[in-house]
Design a protein around this motif. Structure first.
Motif, PDB file in Angstrom:
ATOM      1  N   PHE A   1       7.061  -5.956  -6.528  1.00 54.41           N
ATOM      2  CA  PHE A   1       6.855  -6.803  -5.446  1.00 54.41           C
ATOM      3  C   PHE A   1       8.102  -7.457  -4.795  1.00 54.41           C
ATOM      4  N   THR A   2       9.149  -7.632  -5.726  1.00 56.85           N
ATOM      5  CA  THR A   2      10.263  -8.057  -5.209  1.00 56.85           C
ATOM      6  C   THR A   2      11.064  -6.873  -3.928  1.00 56.85           C
ATOM      7  N   ARG A   3      10.909  -5.683  -4.428  1.00 52.51           N
ATOM      8  CA  ARG A   3      11.278  -4.687  -3.582  1.00 52.51           C
ATOM      9  C   ARG A   3      10.673  -4.615  -2.454  1.00 52.51           C
ATOM     10  N   ALA A   4       9.192  -4.974  -2.228  1.00 47.34           N
ATOM     11  CA  ALA A   4       8.322  -5.003  -1.209  1.00 47.34           C
ATOM     12  C   ALA A   4       8.911  -6.109  -0.214  1.00 47.34           C
ATOM     13  N   VAL A   5       8.932  -7.338  -0.724  1.00 52.14           N
ATOM     14  CA  VAL A   5       9.398  -8.382   0.122  1.00 52.14           C
ATOM     15  C   VAL A   5      10.761  -8.342   0.849  1.00 52.14           C
ATOM     16  N   LYS A   6      11.643  -7.594  -0.017  1.00 52.96           N
ATOM     17  CA  LYS A   6      12.995  -7.553   0.497  1.00 52.96           C
ATOM     18  C   LYS A   6      12.803  -6.540   1.525  1.00 52.96           C
ATOM     19  N   LYS A   7      12.188  -5.532   1.478  1.00 53.48           N
ATOM     20  CA  LYS A   7      11.898  -4.639   2.618  1.00 53.48           C
ATOM     21  C   LYS A   7      11.512  -5.271   4.068  1.00 53.48           C
ATOM     22  N   LEU A   8      10.624  -6.290   3.693  1.00 58.64           N
ATOM     23  CA  LEU A   8      10.094  -7.014   4.966  1.00 58.64           C
ATOM     24  C   LEU A   8      11.059  -8.115   5.422  1.00 58.64           C
ATOM     25  N   GLY A   9      12.070  -8.425   4.573  1.00 54.55           N
ATOM     26  CA  GLY A   9      13.142  -9.658   4.742  1.00 54.55           C
ATOM     27  C   GLY A   9      12.571 -11.059   4.718  1.00 54.55           C
ATOM     28  N   LEU A  10      11.285 -11.115   3.645  1.00 54.23           N
ATOM     29  CA  LEU A  10      10.692 -12.420   3.295  1.00 54.23           C
ATOM     30  C   LEU A  10      11.611 -12.914   2.028  1.00 54.23           C
ATOM     31  N   ASN A  11      11.605 -14.220   1.989  1.00 55.72           N
ATOM     32  CA  ASN A  11      12.228 -14.851   0.873  1.00 55.72           C
ATOM     33  C   ASN A  11      11.086 -15.488   0.211  1.00 55.72           C
ATOM     34  N   ILE A  12      10.584 -14.940  -0.430  1.00 56.30           N
ATOM     35  CA  ILE A  12       9.411 -15.623  -1.305  1.00 56.30           C
ATOM     36  C   ILE A  12       9.250 -14.827  -2.789  1.00 56.30           C
ATOM     37  N   SER A  13       8.550 -15.600  -3.557  1.00 57.27           N
ATOM     38  CA  SER A  13       8.283 -15.191  -4.919  1.00 57.27           C
ATOM     39  C   SER A  13       6.860 -14.967  -4.854  1.00 57.27           C
ATOM     40  N   PHE A  14       6.521 -14.254  -5.983  1.00 55.96           N
ATOM     41  CA  PHE A  14       5.266 -13.930  -6.342  1.00 55.96           C
ATOM     42  C   PHE A  14       4.123 -15.143  -6.252  1.00 55.96           C
TER      43      PHE A  14
ATOM     44  N   ARG B   1       1.119  -1.240   0.121  1.00 59.08           N
ATOM     45  CA  ARG B   1       0.339   0.001   0.065  1.00 59.08           C
ATOM     46  C   ARG B   1       0.855   1.244  -0.037  1.00 59.08           C
ATOM     47  N   GLU B   2       1.940   1.121   0.660  1.00 56.33           N
ATOM     48  CA  GLU B   2       2.909   2.421   0.908  1.00 56.33           C
ATOM     49  C   GLU B   2       3.870   2.381  -0.343  1.00 56.33           C
ATOM     50  N   SER B   3       3.940   1.469  -1.521  1.00 54.94           N
ATOM     51  CA  SER B   3       4.607   1.295  -2.518  1.00 54.94           C
ATOM     52  C   SER B   3       4.457   2.531  -3.515  1.00 54.94           C
ATOM     53  N   LYS B   4       5.597   2.895  -4.066  1.00 61.12           N
ATOM     54  CA  LYS B   4       5.339   4.121  -5.527  1.00 61.12           C
ATOM     55  C   LYS B   4       4.419   3.588  -6.632  1.00 61.12           C
ATOM     56  N   SER B   5       4.243   2.283  -6.663  1.00 60.68           N
ATOM     57  CA  SER B   5       3.261   1.475  -7.496  1.00 60.68           C
ATOM     58  C   SER B   5       2.192   1.679  -7.046  1.00 60.68           C
ATOM     59  N   SER B   6       1.110   2.380  -7.773  1.00 60.98           N
ATOM     60  CA  SER B   6      -0.271   2.507  -7.264  1.00 60.98           C
ATOM     61  C   SER B   6      -0.971   1.108  -7.534  1.00 60.98           C
ATOM     62  N   TYR B   7      -0.382   0.164  -8.275  1.00 63.26           N
ATOM     63  CA  TYR B   7      -1.372  -0.887  -8.613  1.00 63.26           C
ATOM     64  C   TYR B   7      -0.692  -2.120  -7.687  1.00 63.26           C
ATOM     65  N   LEU B   8       0.419  -2.016  -7.159  1.00 60.46           N
ATOM     66  CA  LEU B   8       0.862  -2.994  -6.447  1.00 60.46           C
ATOM     67  C   LEU B   8      -0.011  -3.992  -5.302  1.00 60.46           C
ATOM     68  N   TYR B   9      -0.517  -2.826  -4.522  1.00 58.22           N
ATOM     69  CA  TYR B   9      -1.546  -3.570  -3.482  1.00 58.22           C
ATOM     70  C   TYR B   9      -2.634  -4.394  -3.965  1.00 58.22           C
ATOM     71  N   TYR B  10      -3.317  -3.673  -5.132  1.00 59.93           N
ATOM     72  CA  TYR B  10      -4.243  -4.698  -5.682  1.00 59.93           C
ATOM     73  C   TYR B  10      -3.724  -5.938  -6.247  1.00 59.93           C
ATOM     74  N   TYR B  11      -2.888  -5.717  -6.854  1.00 58.39           N
ATOM     75  CA  TYR B  11      -1.962  -6.901  -7.455  1.00 58.39           C
ATOM     76  C   TYR B  11      -1.674  -8.017  -6.706  1.00 58.39           C
ATOM     77  N   VAL B  12      -1.221  -7.637  -5.368  1.00 60.60           N
ATOM     78  CA  VAL B  12      -0.957  -8.756  -4.447  1.00 60.60           C
ATOM     79  C   VAL B  12      -2.365  -9.188  -3.558  1.00 60.60           C
ATOM     80  N   LEU B  13      -3.092  -8.287  -3.363  1.00 62.42           N
ATOM     81  CA  LEU B  13      -4.425  -8.527  -2.529  1.00 62.42           C
ATOM     82  C   LEU B  13      -5.159  -9.668  -3.730  1.00 62.42           C
ATOM     83  N   ILE B  14      -5.422  -9.367  -4.853  1.00 65.24           N
ATOM     84  CA  ILE B  14      -6.143 -10.492  -5.814  1.00 65.24           C
ATOM     85  C   ILE B  14      -5.398 -11.683  -5.883  1.00 65.24           C
ATOM     86  N   ALA B  15      -4.197 -11.786  -5.607  1.00 60.93           N
ATOM     87  CA  ALA B  15      -3.421 -13.243  -5.640  1.00 60.93           C
ATOM     88  C   ALA B  15      -3.585 -13.859  -4.323  1.00 60.93           C
ATOM     89  N   ILE B  16      -3.494 -13.163  -3.286  1.00 61.58           N
ATOM     90  CA  ILE B  16      -3.751 -13.676  -1.910  1.00 61.58           C
ATOM     91  C   ILE B  16      -5.284 -14.073  -1.915  1.00 61.58           C
TER      92      ILE B  16
END
Length: 380
Positions: free
Chosen positions: A291-304, A199-214
């Motif tokens: 997405f990669t930048r977001a998970v790196k910020k959290l220290g998570l080792n996951i792919s989309f 949600r805090e990302s510079k990409s306005s689409y990223l939050y919705y992209y990830v939420l739909i996947a979840i």
């Protein structure tokens, strides 16, 4: 002739029989094929069927002409350049069969560059093995090597089908046993943190992209291709088209997903796609770097793709059957689904305890029955 078929004239069977052996009866239902040879002749070329009502001789002539077009030769003994077949025939065929050609472009180019100077008939099994060893030097994973090998087998199978070669040199090359890496399972806390960072990302689409996947378990390409015409707020469903398996499916919306899509519609509802690229006029093709930048910020080792695993695991934990999960996820194969559905250790232990307790009950029942039988013997 190879590629010419006759259709069984039994309407309940309609089995296609190769006319190479000129069978008199259908090898499936044993119906006499005499009438079928008159008007039910077909040719198969590039995996497409064509009805030839004029009969067998015309079908054989047309098939021969098609194969000569591929060869571009009049003398069967002439050698054909690998590059000519690849560029003039195979590449266009392969692109027509694969929607996401760009994803495999690197594998195709590596294959082409290695064999470019060869004549097709000179390529033997040892040459294919040499190519595989060449790839092994690059320290690819076993799964990646298998994907490169599929490029090789697909090409030579095409050449064999077109009778450019007698037998594929990759026919007996075995695939590598893939290592089963342990997948990281997201926790509810991970999910909340991930959505917050998106949600805090510079990409306005990223939050919705990830939420739909979840919320749906959809693949990245399926999400990015979504159009607003595929979203029904009235019926609270998403109609998924252009899928990996080729089968369309309907996914119901959750309350959270409906609220988020309503929010996204207010932002981009005038565009055809949910994730619209204003520069190209089509959909955005990739959001994974964000997405990669977001998970790196959290220290998570996951792919989309881990989000798809997460959805399927939650569905399994919620008690959905394999068939119900497959309808939502778009899987065709139970074995593939099993790779995605990861039960927590605690749940797996509980399952084993339940089996163990059941076995103990059976053993106790057997012991009781044995005591009863012994008492009956003594009385007698």
């Amino acid at each position: 002739m190879k590629g010419v078929y006759v259709m069984c004239n039994n309407n309940k069977c309609r089995h296609m029989i190769a006319v190479d052996k000129k069978l008199k009866k259908c090898n499936k239902c044993r119906t006499n094929l005499r009438e079928a040879y008159q008007d039910k002749i077909y040719i198969r070329y590039k995996n497409k069927w064509k009805h030839i009502p004029e009969g067998l001789k015309v079908a054989e002539l047309e098939m021969s002409n098609l194969k000569n077009e591929v060869k571009g030769l009049t003398n069967k003994n002439d050698k054909i350049k690998f590059a000519d077949v690849y560029n003039k025939q195979y590449l266009s065929y392969f692109q027509s069969q694969n929607k996401d050609y760009n994803k495999v472009r690197a594998r195709q180019e590596a294959f082409y560059n290695y064999f470019e100077g060869y004549y097709l008939q000179d390529i033997k099994k040892i040459d294919v093995e040499g190519y595989i060893n060449h790839l092994r030097d690059k320290d690819f994973k076993q799964s990646t090597l298998n994907r490169y090998l599929r490029v090789v087998t697909n090409f030579f199978n095409f050449c064999e089908q077109m009778e450019l070669i007698d037998k594929s040199p990759a026919k007996y090359i075995k695939t590598n046993k893939e290592e089963q890496s342990e997948k990281y399972i997201l926790s509810p806390i991970d999910e909340d943190n991930l959505l917050r960072v998106c949600r805090e990302s510079k990409s306005s689409y990223l939050y919705y992209y990830v939420l739909i996947a979840i919320e749906t378990g959809m693949r990245s390409s399926e999400i990015l291709r979504l159009k607003w015409q595929d979203v029904s707020f009235d019926y609270e469903t998403i109609y998924v088209t252009e899928t990996k398996t080729g089968d369309n499916r309907i996914i119901p919306m959750t309350e959270r997903l409906r609220a988020s899509l309503t929010e996204l519609f207010d932002l981009t509802g005038v565009t055809p796609h949910l994730f619209h690229n204003h520069k190209t006029g089509s959909h955005i093709t990739d959001l994974k770097p964000s997405f990669t930048r977001a998970v790196k910020k959290l220290g998570l080792n996951i792919s989309f793709h881990n989000l798809r695993h997460y959805f399927i695991t939650r569905a399994s934990q919620a008690g959905l059957s394999s068939l119900e999960i497959m309808q939502l996820s778009g899987h065709k194969d139970h074995k593939t689904l099993q790779r995605y559905s990861h039960l927590h250790i605690e749940q797996a232990q509980n399952s084993m305890k339940a089996i163990e307790n059941y076995k103990k009950k059976l053993e106790a029942k057997k012991a009781d029955d044995k005591v009863v039988n012994l008492s009956n013997v003594k009385k007698g």
